[in-house]
Scaffold this motif. Structure first.
Motif, PDB file in Angstrom:
ATOM      1  N   VAL A  51       0.828  -1.213   0.000  1.00 16.24           N
ATOM      2  CA  VAL A  51       0.000   0.000   0.000  1.00 16.24           C
ATOM      3  C   VAL A  51       0.860   1.260   0.000  1.00 16.24           C
ATOM      4  O   VAL A  51       0.660   2.163  -0.835  1.00 16.24           O
ATOM      5  N   PRO A  52       1.868   1.375   0.900  1.00 21.12           N
ATOM      6  CA  PRO A  52       2.710   2.589   0.838  1.00 21.12           C
ATOM      7  C   PRO A  52       3.471   2.714  -0.478  1.00 21.12           C
ATOM      8  O   PRO A  52       3.583   3.813  -1.031  1.00 21.12           O
ATOM      9  N   GLY A  53       3.998   1.584  -0.988  1.00 19.05           N
ATOM     10  CA  GLY A  53       4.746   1.633  -2.245  1.00 19.05           C
ATOM     11  C   GLY A  53       3.866   2.019  -3.416  1.00 19.05           C
ATOM     12  O   GLY A  53       4.282   2.800  -4.285  1.00 19.05           O
ATOM     13  N   THR A  54       2.630   1.489  -3.453  1.00 24.56           N
ATOM     14  CA  THR A  54       1.702   1.836  -4.524  1.00 24.56           C
ATOM     15  C   THR A  54       1.352   3.313  -4.492  1.00 24.56           C
ATOM     16  O   THR A  54       1.351   3.998  -5.522  1.00 24.56           O
ATOM     17  N   ILE A  55       1.046   3.823  -3.298  1.00 26.89           N
ATOM     18  CA  ILE A  55       0.699   5.242  -3.163  1.00 26.89           C
ATOM     19  C   ILE A  55       1.879   6.118  -3.574  1.00 26.89           C
ATOM     20  O   ILE A  55       1.712   7.109  -4.302  1.00 26.89           O
ATOM     21  N   LEU A  56       3.077   5.754  -3.117  1.00 24.27           N
ATOM     22  CA  LEU A  56       4.263   6.551  -3.433  1.00 24.27           C
ATOM     23  C   LEU A  56       4.556   6.533  -4.931  1.00 24.27           C
ATOM     24  O   LEU A  56       4.796   7.586  -5.541  1.00 24.27           O
ATOM     25  N   LEU A  57       4.536   5.343  -5.543  1.00 23.38           N
ATOM     26  CA  LEU A  57       4.901   5.223  -6.958  1.00 23.38           C
ATOM     27  C   LEU A  57       3.865   5.885  -7.864  1.00 23.38           C
ATOM     28  O   LEU A  57       4.213   6.735  -8.692  1.00 23.38           O
ATOM     29  N   TYR A  58       2.603   5.503  -7.704  1.00 22.86           N
ATOM     30  CA  TYR A  58       1.589   6.034  -8.616  1.00 22.86           C
ATOM     31  C   TYR A  58       1.228   7.476  -8.282  1.00 22.86           C
ATOM     32  O   TYR A  58       0.841   8.237  -9.185  1.00 22.86           O
TER      33      TYR A  58
END
Length: 249
Positions: A51-58
């Protein structure tokens, strides 16, 4: 406001450059073995699919693209040095290449339960004849990010002294990534006398994935063209208003 926008552009660009660096590095692991690259892919999926990686990347990708549209709209003059044109070309061409990859991997995983690994990805690319596209996929974004970072940091003496090493990294990492991916393709081909069909989940939902890919490309190009046309119209109205003001004076 301009300073804030520049900082947001730099911050979001650095996140995307880290993503590209790790992706290229992961392909490079294929020089040693398919298994090693697969373990690297597993770590990357845990990082970017969280979840944090998805929010950060996208979030970074959306912000960076929105700021690029703002820059296109606000630009008054297009007489730019060659390095700047290369940076713009690389930045705008990356999404066209990346959309296909993102739809086949991340979107297929999120919507249809496709579990990507290098063997499945390579089989899908070979059977569809798009392995060359995969090799060309990340280089434009890598060039765009490296040039953008160089333009921001070249005022520092330490960065200028490191220019030969940075240039070597700019050139060698995509080349090593391509070599690693070719090695993985050969390893997968050697494992199968006849390549199996792509993953059944990809085959079953191919038409839906193709529609997603087409619509995203059309949307992307429409936004770029709209920002450019709107900017040119604004520039034309501004010049017309200035001419009227000078005549009235």
């Amino acid at each position: 406001m301009q300073l804030t926008l520049r900082r947001l552009q730099l911050g979001s660009g650095v996140v995307l450059l880290i993503y590209l660096f790790l992706h290229l590095l992961n392909h490079t692991l294929g020089i040693w073995s398919l298994d090693l690259a697969g373990r690297g892919l597993t770590l990357a999926l845990h990082l970017w699919h969280s979840v944090p990686g998805t929010i950060l990347l996208y979030g970074s990708a959306s912000l960076h693209f929105a700021l690029a549209l703002h820059t296109i709209y606000m630009r008054r003059y297009w007489a730019l040095p060659p390095a700047e044109w290369i940076r713009i070309w690389a930045g705008l061409s990356l999404p066209l290449l990346l959309i296909r990859h993102a739809v086949t991997t991340r979107l297929a995983a999120s919507l249809y339960g496709f579990e990507p690994n290098y063997e499945r990805i390579v089989i899908s690319l070979i059977t569809s004849g798009t392995q060359g596209l995969q090799l060309a996929l990340l280089a434009p974004g890598w060039i765009h990010g490296c040039l953008g970072l160089w333009f921001r940091l070249r005022k520092y003496a330490m960065v200028r002294r490191a220019k030969p090493a940075l240039f070597a990294l700019l050139v060698l990492l995509p080349l090593l990534s391509a070599v690693g991916f070719l090695r993985m393709m050969r390893a997968v081909a050697a494992m199968h006398a006849i390549l199996p069909a792509p993953d059944p989940k990809l085959v079953a939902h191919q038409l839906a994935l193709d529609a997603w890919r087409h619509n995203l490309v059309v949307l992307y190009l429409s936004l770029i063209v709209s920002a450019f046309v709107a900017g040119q119209l604004r520039n034309w109205f501004d010049r017309r208003r200035m001419r009227k003001a000078s005549l009235n004076a």
